[in-house]
Design an enzyme around this catalytic site. Sequence first.
Site, PDB file in Angstrom:
ATOM      1  N   GLU A 135      16.094   2.193  11.310  1.00 22.49           N
ATOM      2  CA  GLU A 135      14.901   0.888   9.956  1.00 22.49           C
ATOM      3  C   GLU A 135      15.198  -0.217  10.923  1.00 22.49           C
ATOM      4  O   GLU A 135      13.611  -0.319  11.038  1.00 22.49           O
ATOM      5  CB  GLU A 135      15.031   1.310   8.958  1.00 22.49           C
ATOM      6  CG  GLU A 135      14.858   2.757   8.006  1.00 22.49           C
ATOM      7  CD  GLU A 135      14.149   2.609   6.982  1.00 22.49           C
ATOM      8  OE1 GLU A 135      14.187   2.510   5.911  1.00 22.49           O
ATOM      9  OE2 GLU A 135      16.269   2.520   6.114  1.00 22.49           O
ATOM     10  N   GLU A 155      18.242  10.105   5.500  1.00 21.40           N
ATOM     11  CA  GLU A 155      18.554   9.508   4.004  1.00 21.40           C
ATOM     12  C   GLU A 155      18.538  11.040   2.914  1.00 21.40           C
ATOM     13  O   GLU A 155      19.695  11.152   2.256  1.00 21.40           O
ATOM     14  CB  GLU A 155      17.792   8.423   3.315  1.00 21.40           C
ATOM     15  CG  GLU A 155      18.119   7.499   3.884  1.00 21.40           C
ATOM     16  CD  GLU A 155      17.577   7.026   5.827  1.00 21.40           C
ATOM     17  OE1 GLU A 155      17.334   6.048   6.551  1.00 21.40           O
ATOM     18  OE2 GLU A 155      16.770   8.070   6.507  1.00 21.40           O
TER      19      GLU A 155
END
Length: 271
Positions: A135, A155
């Site tokens: 990210e 995740e």
Amino acid sequence: MSTDFASLASLTQGFEALNIGVDDAQPDRVVAAMDRPEVLNAIDQTMVDEFHTLCQWLEANPRTLIVTGTTTPHPKDPSRTRGIFASGADIAQLRERRRQDALRGVNSQLFSRIKDLPMPVIAAIDGFALGGGAELAWAADFRVATTKVRFGQPETGLGISPAAGAMWRLKELAGESVALELLLTGRMLNAEEALELRLVNSVHEPQELMTAAHELADRIASQDALAVQVTKRVFQMPPEAHPWADELGQAILFESEAKFDRMQAFLDRRK
């Protein structure tokens, strides 16, 4: 050392998670190397705080930022090395975070601040860029990578979902179906796949990574700094802001001395 860089050195002298590199011969850029190799450069609160301090300086002293990782001995062969960008958020800290911590947007606020820096941000990526590390890469304006890079959003395998930009930046970069596959399966991309999907601007051998990042920074530095800043700001505005934002940006630049000097130089060369 220049006065500006002296103030940066003073601010960052106690840093533990970031190594800040500056060079008076290249006054247009700053290099920030994440340096927590013992945990594969996991992004912890200390690193977040140090990035915020760096961003505060860059907001007042616009420079191109190159974000990179570190090189460590290979775990299977100490005679070799391997690069690490960032393995994600620090799981030990993440494990203890609760609802209110999520609502504070620890990483998302930082990555948005990095994205909004006045000058371009280049991510120079070697090795793993996973979870929050990916990210962070998506938040950069440019991504140069090595042949050893591995991108992934693991995740959902940890019982959470990405919350620092992958949900929308990855979709904008790679398209909805690719983004959803990576988000829901945890599949990792290698360098060839990332380049094919245009998630990275270029791929290089590990020993050539920083040279490639600096060459890109050199090309940016050859442009007018104010024009670069205005173009980046207008480019990031939402669709409904155009074309009015474009015209405002042009109006600002039409009054700059650099516009007259650079255009006159162009006309002189043509003569």
